[in-house]
Structures are given as structure tokens and as C-alpha cells.
Motif scaffolding. Structure first.
Motif, PDB file in Angstrom:
ATOM      1  N   GLN A  25       5.250  -4.933  -3.712  1.00  0.00           N
ATOM      2  CA  GLN A  25       5.093  -3.510  -3.260  1.00  0.00           C
ATOM      3  C   GLN A  25       5.714  -2.840  -4.425  1.00  0.00           C
ATOM      4  O   GLN A  25       5.130  -1.808  -4.933  1.00  0.00           O
ATOM      5  CB  GLN A  25       5.608  -3.544  -1.783  1.00  0.00           C
ATOM      6  CG  GLN A  25       4.593  -4.074  -0.907  1.00  0.00           C
ATOM      7  CD  GLN A  25       5.294  -3.952   0.325  1.00  0.00           C
ATOM      8  OE1 GLN A  25       6.502  -3.799   0.601  1.00  0.00           O
ATOM      9  NE2 GLN A  25       4.544  -4.171   1.390  1.00  0.00           N
ATOM     10  N   ALA A  26       7.008  -3.135  -5.048  1.00  0.00           N
ATOM     11  CA  ALA A  26       7.482  -2.374  -6.029  1.00  0.00           C
ATOM     12  C   ALA A  26       6.774  -2.428  -7.405  1.00  0.00           C
ATOM     13  O   ALA A  26       6.615  -1.478  -8.105  1.00  0.00           O
ATOM     14  CB  ALA A  26       9.094  -2.914  -6.210  1.00  0.00           C
ATOM     15  N   SER A  28       3.462  -2.613  -7.455  1.00  0.00           N
ATOM     16  CA  SER A  28       2.442  -1.708  -7.540  1.00  0.00           C
ATOM     17  C   SER A  28       2.748  -0.164  -7.628  1.00  0.00           C
ATOM     18  O   SER A  28       2.097   0.434  -8.296  1.00  0.00           O
ATOM     19  CB  SER A  28       2.029  -1.867  -5.602  1.00  0.00           C
ATOM     20  OG  SER A  28       0.858  -0.790  -5.589  1.00  0.00           O
ATOM     21  N   THR A  29       4.061  -0.053  -7.428  1.00  0.00           N
ATOM     22  CA  THR A  29       4.591   1.376  -7.524  1.00  0.00           C
ATOM     23  C   THR A  29       4.713   1.460  -9.175  1.00  0.00           C
ATOM     24  O   THR A  29       4.442   2.282  -9.678  1.00  0.00           O
ATOM     25  CB  THR A  29       5.789   1.679  -6.754  1.00  0.00           C
ATOM     26  OG1 THR A  29       5.697   1.593  -5.343  1.00  0.00           O
ATOM     27  CG2 THR A  29       6.393   3.117  -7.139  1.00  0.00           C
ATOM     28  N   HIS A  32       1.637   2.028 -11.069  1.00  0.00           N
ATOM     29  CA  HIS A  32       1.045   3.244 -11.189  1.00  0.00           C
ATOM     30  C   HIS A  32       1.914   4.308 -11.912  1.00  0.00           C
ATOM     31  O   HIS A  32       1.366   5.193 -12.643  1.00  0.00           O
ATOM     32  CB  HIS A  32       0.932   3.596  -9.648  1.00  0.00           C
ATOM     33  CG  HIS A  32      -0.094   2.903  -9.083  1.00  0.00           C
ATOM     34  ND1 HIS A  32      -1.610   3.050  -9.217  1.00  0.00           N
ATOM     35  CD2 HIS A  32       0.077   2.068  -7.653  1.00  0.00           C
ATOM     36  CE1 HIS A  32      -2.147   2.264  -8.456  1.00  0.00           C
ATOM     37  NE2 HIS A  32      -1.379   1.671  -7.752  1.00  0.00           N
ATOM     38  N   GLY A  33       3.036   4.076 -12.023  1.00  0.00           N
ATOM     39  CA  GLY A  33       4.291   4.963 -12.889  1.00  0.00           C
ATOM     40  C   GLY A  33       4.350   4.423 -14.245  1.00  0.00           C
ATOM     41  O   GLY A  33       4.702   4.864 -15.029  1.00  0.00           O
ATOM     42  N   ASN A 110      -2.858  -5.404  -6.967  1.00  0.00           N
ATOM     43  CA  ASN A 110      -2.114  -5.238  -8.322  1.00  0.00           C
ATOM     44  C   ASN A 110      -2.877  -5.752  -9.534  1.00  0.00           C
ATOM     45  O   ASN A 110      -2.894  -5.030 -10.574  1.00  0.00           O
ATOM     46  CB  ASN A 110      -0.829  -5.861  -8.319  1.00  0.00           C
ATOM     47  CG  ASN A 110       0.157  -5.122  -7.219  1.00  0.00           C
ATOM     48  OD1 ASN A 110      -0.061  -4.251  -6.784  1.00  0.00           O
ATOM     49  ND2 ASN A 110       1.448  -5.601  -7.178  1.00  0.00           N
TER      50      ASN A 110
END
Length: 155
Positions: A25-26, A28-29, A32-33, A110
């Protein structure tokens, strides 16, 4: 005795599976960043968790195979049917299976994000490098001949 060992092996995987889920999940963030240093850190930690989970999975399979059972869910069900811990064993196995399925789903998402970013970056590089000539139309509707494509920096 073997049923408690198998149950312990399953329960030992809960913490690494949850850590892997949190890392994905991290990731994925971070994708995107486009946070590359964080992605590198996540990748290293993710690889060690995957190796640990793989080793534990092999230990469970070896335990079942050593009992003459198939090294999969069916073998675990056969062992559970002969055990007083059978219901708990299968519940924990289902919980672990759900966590790992969630990990796989996030990992696939991802992967699609990475593929999209790679495609976008390749397209941007092709444009900046003056890749294939654009097909432009003139006032008569036919394609206009361009002598040579130029990079965006030279236009």
C-alpha cells in the motif's frame, strides 16, 4: 502434534503478511508520487518479506508431505479433519490466504501503475527526441511532407 506445528507455522506468517500488505500500500502511494528513494527502500524490505513467506510456505508443504498428505489446502484439510484444532487451523489458513490474496491484488495494481508510467515516460522521451514524424494535413486534406523531424528543443 503436527496439527499444532502447522497452526503455529500459519500464525507465524500473519505478521510478515501484514507487513507486506502495508508495504504494498505504501508502494502504491510512492508510485503515484514518483518517490524513488522510498520505492527503493520498499523494494528491499518487500523482497525480504517475500523470501520469508516463501520459506514458511515450503516448511508447511514439507510438513504435510512428510505426513503423506498433499502439500496444499487439501492436505491441510485432511490433517484438520483428524485434529481437535481442525476448525481453528482452517480458519487461520483462510485468514492467511485472504491476506496473501490482498497482497497479490495490490501488487498487480502496482504493476499496472508501473507499466503505465513506463509507457508515458517512453512516449515523452520519444517526443523530446524528435521521434517519428507527425502526420500533418494540408488544406487539401493530404498529408504534408516534412523534410525531417526535429526534436522539440529545436522546433
Amino acid at each position: 502434534m503436527h496439527d499444532t506445528t502447522l497452526l503455529q507455522l500459519i500464525e507465524d506468517d500473519f505478521a510478515p503478511a501484514q507487513q507486506l500488505l502495508d508495504l504494498l500500500q505504501a508502494e502504491s502511494t510512492a508510485l503515484h508520487g514518483r518517490d524513488m528513494p522510498l520505492l527503493e527502500d520498499i523494494l528491499a524490505r518487500k523482497q525480504s518479506l517475500v523470501l520469508l513467506l516463501d520459506q514458511q510456505g515450503r516448511r508447511r508443504s514439507e510438513l504435510l508431505a512428510g505426513l503423506g498428505l498433499s502439500p496444499d489446502r487439501e492436505g491441510a484439510q485432511q490433517l484438520a479433519s483428524q485434529s481437535s484444532l481442525g476448525e481453528l487451523l482452517m480458519q487461520q489458513l483462510d485468514t492467511l490466504g485472504k491476506m496473501l490474496a490482498d497482497c497479490q491484488a495490490i501488487n498487480e495494481r502496482n504493476g499496472r501503475a508501473i507499466t503505465l508510467q513506463q509507457s508515458t515516460t517512453a512516449n515523452q522521451i520519444r517526443i523530446l527526441m524528435g521521434g517519428e514524424a507527425p502526420s500533418l494535413y494540408d488544406s487539401r486534406g493530404s498529408t504534408s511532407p516534412l523534410s525531417k523531424p526535429r526534436a522539440l528543443s529545436q522546433a
